[in-house]
Design an enzyme around this catalytic site. Sequence first.
Site, PDB file in Angstrom:
ATOM      1  N   CYS A   1       0.848  -1.193   0.000  1.00  0.00           N
ATOM      2  CA  CYS A   1       0.000   0.000   0.000  1.00  0.00           C
ATOM      3  C   CYS A   1       0.886   1.246   0.000  1.00  0.00           C
ATOM      4  CB  CYS A   1      -0.890   0.000   1.238  1.00  0.00           C
ATOM      5  SG  CYS A   1      -2.000   1.421   1.297  1.00  0.00           S
TER       6      CYS A   1
ATOM      7  N   ARG B   1     -17.825  -2.079  17.566  1.00  0.00           N
ATOM      8  CA  ARG B   1     -17.168  -3.343  17.205  1.00  0.00           C
ATOM      9  C   ARG B   1     -15.868  -3.549  17.955  1.00  0.00           C
ATOM     10  NH1 ARG B   1     -16.719  -4.252  11.198  1.00  0.00           N
ATOM     11  NH2 ARG B   1     -18.734  -5.194  11.562  1.00  0.00           N
TER      12      ARG B   1
ATOM     13  N   CYS C   1       0.570  -0.186  10.279  1.00  0.00           N
ATOM     14  CA  CYS C   1       0.031  -1.146   9.321  1.00  0.00           C
ATOM     15  C   CYS C   1       1.106  -1.990   8.620  1.00  0.00           C
ATOM     16  CB  CYS C   1      -0.802  -0.414   8.282  1.00  0.00           C
ATOM     17  SG  CYS C   1      -1.571  -1.563   7.119  1.00  0.00           S
TER      18      CYS C   1
ATOM     19  N   CYS D   1     -19.686  -5.159   2.806  1.00  0.00           N
ATOM     20  CA  CYS D   1     -18.888  -4.047   3.343  1.00  0.00           C
ATOM     21  C   CYS D   1     -17.552  -4.057   2.614  1.00  0.00           C
ATOM     22  CB  CYS D   1     -18.675  -4.241   4.839  1.00  0.00           C
ATOM     23  SG  CYS D   1     -17.596  -2.995   5.582  1.00  0.00           S
TER      24      CYS D   1
ATOM     25  N   CYS E   1     -18.934   2.623   8.327  1.00  0.00           N
ATOM     26  CA  CYS E   1     -18.193   1.921   9.372  1.00  0.00           C
ATOM     27  C   CYS E   1     -16.916   2.733   9.575  1.00  0.00           C
ATOM     28  CB  CYS E   1     -17.875   0.502   8.898  1.00  0.00           C
ATOM     29  SG  CYS E   1     -16.768  -0.398  10.005  1.00  0.00           S
TER      30      CYS E   1
ATOM     31  N   CYS F   1     -17.027  -8.560   4.791  1.00  0.00           N
ATOM     32  CA  CYS F   1     -16.242  -7.345   4.599  1.00  0.00           C
ATOM     33  C   CYS F   1     -15.022  -7.659   3.733  1.00  0.00           C
ATOM     34  CB  CYS F   1     -15.771  -6.803   5.942  1.00  0.00           C
ATOM     35  SG  CYS F   1     -17.112  -6.546   7.111  1.00  0.00           S
TER      36      CYS F   1
ATOM     37  N   CYS G   1       0.652   4.504   6.988  1.00  0.00           N
ATOM     38  CA  CYS G   1       0.062   4.339   8.323  1.00  0.00           C
ATOM     39  C   CYS G   1       1.033   3.545   9.204  1.00  0.00           C
ATOM     40  CB  CYS G   1      -1.278   3.622   8.213  1.00  0.00           C
ATOM     41  SG  CYS G   1      -2.375   4.346   6.957  1.00  0.00           S
TER      42      CYS G   1
END
Length: 349
Positions: free
Chosen positions: A56, A263, A63, A131, A191, A100, A60
Site C-alpha cells: 500500500c 465493534r 500497518c 462491506c 463503518c 467485509c 500508516c
Amino acid sequence: MSASILRHDWTLDEVRALFALPFNDLIFRAQSVHREHFDPNRVQVSTLLSIKTGACPEDCKYCPQSGHYDTGLDKQKLMEVEKVLQAAAEAKSIGSSRFCMGAAWKHPSDKDFPYVLKMVEGVKALGLETCMTLGRLSQEQAQALARAGLDYYNHNLDTSPEFYGNIITTRTYAERLQTLAYVRDAGMKICSGGILGMGESLDDRAGLLIQLANLPEHPESVPINMLVKVQGTPLADAEDVDPFDFIRTLAVARIMMPKSHVRLSAGREQMNEQMQALAFLAGANSIFYGERLLTTGNPQAERDMKLFQRLGIQPEERHEHDDEVHQAAIEQALIEQRESRLFYNAAAV
Ligand code: SF4
C-alpha cells in the site's frame, strides 16, 4: 435515560468527564444505554477477507500492509471475483451476516474498480450484507458502489485530528472526512472508528470519539481497535494500552453513539475471555468472527463460539432472515464449526 439521546454536539469537557467516571458507574451507564437500543445478548458477526494485500502506498505507522515498511508480509494482487464469492459463501455457512472485503489501496484504480463492483454484486446476491474498505473514494466511485449494492463502507479516522499527523502523512484527515461524506451522500452506511495504543493521549481518544459522534449522522458501525504490534512497523514497540482504558473507551463510544454497533475489532486475540466479556458488558456488540482480520490474528472460531455459549450470547441476524428456522441453522453451523481454508490468511508469513 436521557444519556441515550442522539447527540452531535459533544464537547471535550463532557467526554473527559465520561472517561473520568468511576469504572463501575461508567460501565453501568453504558450498559443501560445499550439495553435501550439493543438486545444485550446478541452480537453482530462479520467476516473479513483481504482481497488485495500489501504494497500500500500509504504510510500508516501501525500497518503491516504499508509498502513503506518491511514486515515480511506476503503480498497478493486483487483476488479473482470467483474466489471472493466462494469465500463469502463459506462465511455465510459458518454464521456471518456481513462479509467485509478489504484492499490495501490509496484508492481504487479504474482498472480494478469494475471487478470490485462485481464482487459487491455477487456477495449481495448470496444474501449477505456487504462491506468494503478500499481507501479514498471519489464521489462517482461511492455512487457506483452504492448502485452495485454495497451496504457499508469502512474508512477509519484512526485517531484525533491533533494526533493524526504522528501516524499518517500520506493522506489528510480532511480527505478521510470527505470520503465519509461521499459514502453518506451515496446512501451507504458508514463503518468508521480508530485504534488505541499508538501513543495517543486520553484527549486524543476523546477527540476521535467526538469526531465520529459529531458527524451529521453517527456511523452505523464503530470499530474500536487495539493496536496489534507488528515487527517492522514503526509502532512495533508501542506501549501497551491499559485494558481498563480500552474498556472505558468502548463504554464512552456506546454512550456517545447509542444506536451504533460498537465493534470489538483488531487486537481481540490479545484479550482474554474476561476482558472480552467486559467489552460486551460495556456495550460492544459486533465482532469479526472465525477468520483473520486483514493482516493480523483473530481468535479461532471455536473459541469464539464457546465464549458466546458460556456468556449466553447469540449472533445477531440480518433482519431479512430473522426467522426461527434460519436462526437455528446458523447456530447449528456455528456449533459444528467448519474449518474455512478458503479464507486468505494474510498473517501467515
Ligand atoms: S491502513 Fe490501509 S491505507 Fe494505511 S497502509 Fe494499511 S492498507 Fe494502506
